[in-house]
Write a protein that holds these residues in place. Structure first.
Motif, PDB file in Angstrom:
ATOM      1  N   GLU A  69       9.164   1.007   3.689  1.00  0.00           N
ATOM      2  CA  GLU A  69       7.971   0.442   3.967  1.00  0.00           C
ATOM      3  C   GLU A  69       6.942   0.906   2.833  1.00  0.00           C
ATOM      4  O   GLU A  69       6.194   0.193   2.077  1.00  0.00           O
ATOM      5  N   ALA A  89       4.820  -0.683  -0.267  1.00  0.00           N
ATOM      6  CA  ALA A  89       3.662  -0.785  -0.555  1.00  0.00           C
ATOM      7  C   ALA A  89       3.026  -0.107  -1.846  1.00  0.00           C
ATOM      8  O   ALA A  89       1.982  -0.787  -2.647  1.00  0.00           O
ATOM      9  N   THR A 117      -0.229   3.471   0.579  1.00  0.00           N
ATOM     10  CA  THR A 117       1.287   4.076   1.030  1.00  0.00           C
ATOM     11  C   THR A 117       1.098   5.118   2.029  1.00  0.00           C
ATOM     12  O   THR A 117       1.881   4.853   3.026  1.00  0.00           O
ATOM     13  N   VAL A 153       0.114   2.858   5.188  1.00  0.00           N
ATOM     14  CA  VAL A 153       1.250   2.358   5.867  1.00  0.00           C
ATOM     15  C   VAL A 153       2.138   3.060   6.728  1.00  0.00           C
ATOM     16  O   VAL A 153       2.449   2.961   7.841  1.00  0.00           O
ATOM     17  N   ARG A 195       2.379   2.956  10.839  1.00  0.00           N
ATOM     18  CA  ARG A 195       3.838   2.762  11.497  1.00  0.00           C
ATOM     19  C   ARG A 195       4.190   4.104  12.356  1.00  0.00           C
ATOM     20  O   ARG A 195       4.877   3.608  13.486  1.00  0.00           O
TER      21      ARG A 195
END
Length: 332
Positions: free
Chosen positions: A30, A34, A197, A200, A204
């Motif tokens: 992910e 990003a 980045t 994210v 998470r």
């Protein structure tokens, strides 16, 4: 697989370990999405010249994407540089930027951003990203300068600075960096991509902490490294001990046709690899030199796909050659 237990006594069921391990790897992916979705550099969006990863508090990488493997130990050096500077005490929401090859980078085009991830008031992980940006100043466009005679001619050096403080971009620091580049709009977009980045990753990982707890995640990340280290050691035991010697040459240093030797002696004993570059040529006047970080990255980038082609890439693989993968500090 047996239950995973960390040094603090946290026990993780094997099924939970696999679920969390897979999720951490997915978070790393992910981060890649990003970065490539926001970045303005074709080296990122088209050439995939970047790195994303999750780290333990000491800078050991627990997971990484399948991009530029050279950068895995190098971003860890930036994290350790934060701890080495008392004025850079990491706080929740902070992010630290650097590109200095003498601190932790391959060359100035490789800009890194790393941010601590907090749980219960303490750092229990870091998220890191690195990407090759198109231009960071210097004497030539794209900061690739065959005529350079000094590292300062190859672009702006950012040793290790707090770029984001408490979740807010330090626009004065960013403006200073953007002033050095010939492509300020593109580089500005790259920095926004770096921040996205890290954000994210924080979101998470924080979701996982809410579900499983920080101690469980820490135990899983440590176990991921231990499993890779064990598998690499098993592979090395199967290989014969020996001493190996190889020499290669560079025929030009950007200034003149001069011959430079890259001399490597590798020793393998049981589960240990030692790399000795001490017979290589001394520093060149041109732009072909490598710092310690560059050398570590080069050795790591070569061995990950060769020695650990079917083993998860993390600090456990690097430990096979001691992390410090060279017998002495190379010529700078």
């Amino acid at each position: 697989m047996n239950d995973t237990t960390d040094s603090g006594g946290t026990v993780v069921h094997p099924v939970a370990f696999e679920v969390i391990r897979s999720r951490l790897l997915a978070i790393t992916e992910e981060m890649r999405i990003a970065l490539q979705s926001v970045s303005g550099s074709p080296t990122v969006t088209e050439a995939s010249d970047f790195f994303t990863g999750l780290f333990l508090p000491d800078g050991s990488f627990a997971s990484m994407g399948f991009q530029v493997s050279f950068q895995a130990p190098v971003v860890g050096n930036l994290i350790r540089a934060v701890y080495a500077r008392p004025t850079l005490e990491a706080r929740d929401g902070d992010m630290f930027c650097g590109n200095d090859p003498f601190v932790g980078a391959l060359h100035q085009n490789d800009i890194q951003l790393a941010g601590p991830i907090y749980a219960d008031g303490e750092i229990f992980a870091w998220a890191g990203v690195e990407a090759h940006v198109t231009d960071i100043g210097g004497m030539d466009f794209a900061s690739w300068s065959p005529n350079a005679r000094d590292v300062r001619q190859e672009g702006l050096r950012i040793p290790c600075v707090r770029l984001v403080e408490g979740g807010c971009m330090r626009e004065d620091i960013l403006e200073m960096i953007l002033t050095a580049t010939r492509l300020p709009a593109q580089l500005n977009l790259d920095f926004r991509a770096f921040v996205a980045t890290i954000n994210v990753a924080r979101e998470r990982v924080t979701e996982l902490v809410s579900r499983y707890g920080a101690s469980t995640l820490s135990a899983v990340m440590q176990r991921m490294i231990e499993v890779s280290q064990k598998r690499v050691e098993e592979r090395l035991r199967e290989l014969p001990d020996g001493d190996f010697h190889v020499v290669d040459f560079l025929e030009h240093d950007g200034e003149a046709n001069r011959l430079y030797k890259v001399d490597l002696r590798m020793r393998k004993r049981d589960t240990r690899l030692t790399f000795d570059f001490s017979d290589s040529s001394p520093q060149a006047p041109g732009f072909i030199n490598a710092t310690r970080s560059g050398l570590e990255g080069g050795v790591t980038g070569a061995l990950l796909p060769m020695l650990a082609y079917d083993i998860p890439w993390n600090q456990g693989v690097v430990r096979a050659y001691g992390g410090d993968c060279c017998s002495r500090r190379p010529n700078l």
